[in-house]
Design a protein around this motif. Structure first.
Motif, PDB file in Angstrom:
ATOM      1  N   ALA A 116       0.591  -0.818   0.206  1.00  0.00           N
ATOM      2  CA  ALA A 116       0.073  -0.228   0.178  1.00  0.00           C
ATOM      3  C   ALA A 116       1.017   0.512  -0.432  1.00  0.00           C
ATOM      4  N   VAL A 117       2.159   1.058   0.781  1.00  0.00           N
ATOM      5  CA  VAL A 117       2.628   2.711   0.931  1.00  0.00           C
ATOM      6  C   VAL A 117       3.841   2.800  -0.722  1.00  0.00           C
ATOM      7  N   CYS A 118       3.893   1.481  -0.983  1.00  0.00           N
ATOM      8  CA  CYS A 118       4.844   1.658  -2.457  1.00  0.00           C
ATOM      9  C   CYS A 118       3.585   2.036  -3.544  1.00  0.00           C
ATOM     10  N   ALA A 119       2.144   2.345  -3.123  1.00  0.00           N
ATOM     11  CA  ALA A 119       1.320   2.248  -4.537  1.00  0.00           C
ATOM     12  C   ALA A 119       0.768   3.532  -3.721  1.00  0.00           C
ATOM     13  N   GLY A 120       1.684   4.231  -3.051  1.00  0.00           N
ATOM     14  CA  GLY A 120       1.174   5.902  -2.627  1.00  0.00           C
ATOM     15  C   GLY A 120       0.268   5.759  -1.166  1.00  0.00           C
ATOM     16  N   ALA A 121       0.492   5.493  -0.225  1.00  0.00           N
ATOM     17  CA  ALA A 121      -0.589   5.569   0.305  1.00  0.00           C
ATOM     18  C   ALA A 121      -0.039   5.792   1.799  1.00  0.00           C
ATOM     19  N   ALA A 122      -0.852   7.193   2.380  1.00  0.00           N
ATOM     20  CA  ALA A 122      -0.057   8.148   2.599  1.00  0.00           C
ATOM     21  C   ALA A 122       0.005   7.561   4.493  1.00  0.00           C
ATOM     22  N   LEU A 123       1.212   7.882   5.532  1.00  0.00           N
ATOM     23  CA  LEU A 123       1.735   7.814   6.246  1.00  0.00           C
ATOM     24  C   LEU A 123       1.763   8.721   6.932  1.00  0.00           C
ATOM     25  N   SER A 124       1.588   8.547   8.849  1.00  0.00           N
ATOM     26  CA  SER A 124       1.995   9.591   9.595  1.00  0.00           C
ATOM     27  C   SER A 124       3.578   9.313   9.956  1.00  0.00           C
ATOM     28  N   MET A 125       4.436  10.270  10.482  1.00  0.00           N
ATOM     29  CA  MET A 125       5.470   9.984  11.027  1.00  0.00           C
ATOM     30  C   MET A 125       5.675   8.952  11.402  1.00  0.00           C
ATOM     31  N   ALA A 126       4.424   8.538  13.008  1.00  0.00           N
ATOM     32  CA  ALA A 126       4.964   7.184  13.812  1.00  0.00           C
ATOM     33  C   ALA A 126       4.336   7.024  13.256  1.00  0.00           C
ATOM     34  N   GLU A 127       3.300   6.898  12.247  1.00  0.00           N
ATOM     35  CA  GLU A 127       3.260   5.198  11.331  1.00  0.00           C
ATOM     36  C   GLU A 127       4.680   4.818  10.208  1.00  0.00           C
ATOM     37  N   LEU A 128       5.380   5.754  10.193  1.00  0.00           N
ATOM     38  CA  LEU A 128       6.196   5.257   9.141  1.00  0.00           C
ATOM     39  C   LEU A 128       7.810   4.723   9.891  1.00  0.00           C
ATOM     40  N   ALA A 129       7.327   5.284  11.269  1.00  0.00           N
ATOM     41  CA  ALA A 129       9.128   4.510  12.466  1.00  0.00           C
ATOM     42  C   ALA A 129       7.660   3.397  13.019  1.00  0.00           C
ATOM     43  N   GLN A 130       6.908   2.995  12.830  1.00  0.00           N
ATOM     44  CA  GLN A 130       5.991   1.382  13.362  1.00  0.00           C
ATOM     45  C   GLN A 130       6.650   0.214  11.982  1.00  0.00           C
ATOM     46  N   LEU A 131       6.203   1.236  11.033  1.00  0.00           N
ATOM     47  CA  LEU A 131       6.797   0.371  10.272  1.00  0.00           C
ATOM     48  C   LEU A 131       8.032  -0.296   9.403  1.00  0.00           C
ATOM     49  N   ASP A 132       9.002   0.947   9.562  1.00  0.00           N
ATOM     50  CA  ASP A 132      10.071   0.838   9.582  1.00  0.00           C
ATOM     51  C   ASP A 132      10.757  -0.149  11.128  1.00  0.00           C
ATOM     52  N   ASP A 133      10.556  -0.544  12.105  1.00  0.00           N
ATOM     53  CA  ASP A 133      10.649  -1.072  12.847  1.00  0.00           C
ATOM     54  C   ASP A 133      10.573  -2.332  12.457  1.00  0.00           C
ATOM     55  N   ALA A 134       9.262  -2.443  11.611  1.00  0.00           N
ATOM     56  CA  ALA A 134       9.084  -4.076  11.690  1.00  0.00           C
ATOM     57  C   ALA A 134       9.369  -4.900  10.973  1.00  0.00           C
ATOM     58  N   ILE A 135       9.800  -3.847   9.559  1.00  0.00           N
ATOM     59  CA  ILE A 135      10.536  -4.205   8.092  1.00  0.00           C
ATOM     60  C   ILE A 135      11.918  -4.808   9.106  1.00  0.00           C
ATOM     61  N   ALA A 136      12.524  -3.775   9.886  1.00  0.00           N
ATOM     62  CA  ALA A 136      13.582  -4.259  10.431  1.00  0.00           C
ATOM     63  C   ALA A 136      13.894  -5.780  11.230  1.00  0.00           C
ATOM     64  N   LYS A 137      12.698  -5.531  12.564  1.00  0.00           N
ATOM     65  CA  LYS A 137      12.096  -6.868  12.885  1.00  0.00           C
ATOM     66  C   LYS A 137      12.430  -8.206  12.127  1.00  0.00           C
ATOM     67  N   SER A 138      11.349  -8.464  11.186  1.00  0.00           N
ATOM     68  CA  SER A 138      11.281  -8.948  10.313  1.00  0.00           C
ATOM     69  C   SER A 138      12.544  -9.442   9.435  1.00  0.00           C
ATOM     70  N   PHE A 139      13.651  -8.772   8.806  1.00  0.00           N
ATOM     71  CA  PHE A 139      14.570  -8.975   8.529  1.00  0.00           C
ATOM     72  C   PHE A 139      15.784  -9.479   9.226  1.00  0.00           C
TER      73      PHE A 139
END
Length: 419
Positions: free
Chosen positions: A51-74
């Motif tokens: 959804a983000v790759c397709a242009g969905a909007a994120l708040s900064m808090a949501e962006l930080a949460q997504l960044d962390d979630a991806i890092a944890k998966s990695f």
């Protein structure tokens, strides 16, 4: 040195992890794959990334949460690939690209003329955002992690992509034959390797993004199957259809295919919006589902061959496929068909299309292996980019270093750069 390479590509189909043993520097580089695996994202996380790759909007808090979630998966992928194996000494993580903007066409010209201040918004440096921050991966795994590989090349005026060409050069070049290494992820990219015995062979290496790889095909499969399938196994669905050549010709007229290298692209161009336009264009032709898939496959193949014929100094002696699309047997056969039909007088036989597996480099995990090598080179203080490929004005050390808590800085690492 034991290094783990991690990447999730534009298809967002999971995290590819490769544990490799690396020695040498560049001309004597040796890489041995010890283990490779793909770890799927949790479905909710994958859907959010798409959804983000397709242009969905994120708040900064949501962006930080997504960044962390991806890092944890990695980090989990890095831990899993080490199970019952000797621990790695270094991680190279590409992360998950969620946005990529190449530099504007006149950016390098204006920089060289010192006209950037006068150019204003007309000149834009490239921008590329990969989520899954290396600092968190290093913290969770307790292994020094190198990430954010694209920014140094972009800071030098480059595209930040493709970054695999130098690895291709030292692992896949041949003394006597020229080769195209064609990656088929969500986006396709190629590296042209002249014969290694030719004078100044490294300076003659070329590379760029060719256009869509699997991105449009996967979107079509999801659309046509009402979400029950995510990809076309072996290309079997497309193989039962017939390509619509007028549509291929129409789509191939897109400006990107005719833009000379260096060039790069992503889902921002060949994503949901482009696919929706493809659907609209196809309506008058009343294509069946297999016909639409065959036509989109034909676009990928035709765009690759168009790039070769238009921008290479000569056609290659051999094409080596890698990435998920290398397993699409229909796509591979259509590429072989296209190359066999070319009127090339100097080639008594068709240009063979193979996979990198057949020359000793795993095609599924080649990209993950590449980022392990880039991390190793950063660790050794060796530049990782090829300026003539990315358009950068100089070679650069690629990647930001994040030290593990219990690992002292290596002699070749500037600890002031570590986080």
């Amino acid at each position: 040195m034991r290094v783990i390479g991690l990447i999730s590509g534009t298809s967002v189909d999971g995290i590819d992890a490769a544990m490799v043993e690396i020695s040498g520097t560049d001309v004597d580089l040796k890489v041995e794959l010890k283990a490779g695996a793909t770890y799927p994202y949790p479905e909710a996380l994958r859907e959010q990334i798409l959804a983000v790759c397709a242009g969905a909007a994120l708040s900064m808090a949501e962006l930080a949460q997504l960044d962390d979630a991806i890092a944890k998966s990695f980090a989990q992928a890095a831990q899993a690939i080490q199970t019952d194996r000797p621990l790695a000494q270094l991680i190279g993580s590409h992360g998950q690209t969620v946005y990529h903007r190449p530099p504007s066409e006149n950016f390098r010209f204006q920089i060289s003329d010192f006209r950037l201040k006068q150019a204003g918004d007309e000149a834009k440096m490239g921008y590329s955002l990969q989520l899954g921050r290396g600092a968190l991966i290093a913290y969770l795994t307790n292994i020094t992690t190198i990430s954010n590989f694209r920014v140094a090349d972009i800071a030098a005026g480059g595209q930040g992509a493709p970054l695999v060409s130098k690895i291709d050069a030292y692992l896949l070049s041949h003394p006597e034959e020229s080769r195209c290494i064609q990656n088929l992820g969500g986006i396709g990219n190629t590296t042209y390797l002249p014969p290694r015995q030719s004078p100044d062979w490294e300076d003659k290496i070329q590379g760029w993004d060719t256009g869509p790889g699997n991105a449009l095909l996967d979107l079509a499969v999801q659309h046509l199957s009402n979400g029950t399938k995510t990809y076309d196994q072996d290309g079997n669905w497309a193989a039962s259809g017939t390509p619509c050549q007028p549509l291929v010709d129409k789509w191939l007229s897109h400006d990107f295919f005719h833009l000379p290298p260096p060039k790069s692209t992503g889902r921002e161009l060949f994503g949901v919006d482009f696919f929706q336009q493809c659907l609209a264009d196809a309506e008058p032709y009343s294509l069946s589902s297999p016909d639409l898939l065959a036509t989109l496959t034909e676009l990928t193949v035709a765009s690759i061959v168009h790039n070769y014929r238009t921008f290479l100094p000569k056609m290659p002696d051999r094409v080596l496929l890698c990435g998920g699309g290398s397993r699409n047997l229909y796509l591979k056969q259509r590429l072989q068909d296209y190359l066999s039909q070319l009127p090339i007088t100097n080639y008594p036989l068709p240009i063979p299309v193979m996979t990198t597996d057949e020359v000793g480099l795993n095609a599924d995990y080649k990209e993950a292996i590449a980022f392990a090598v880039l991390a190793y080179w950063r660790h050794q203080g060796i530049p990782g980019n090829l300026p003539q490929v990315t358009g950068a004005n100089q070679s650069a050390l690629l990647g930001e270093i994040h030290l593990a808590a219990n690992q002292p800085p290596h002699d070749s690492i500037d600890s002031a750069e570590a986080e």
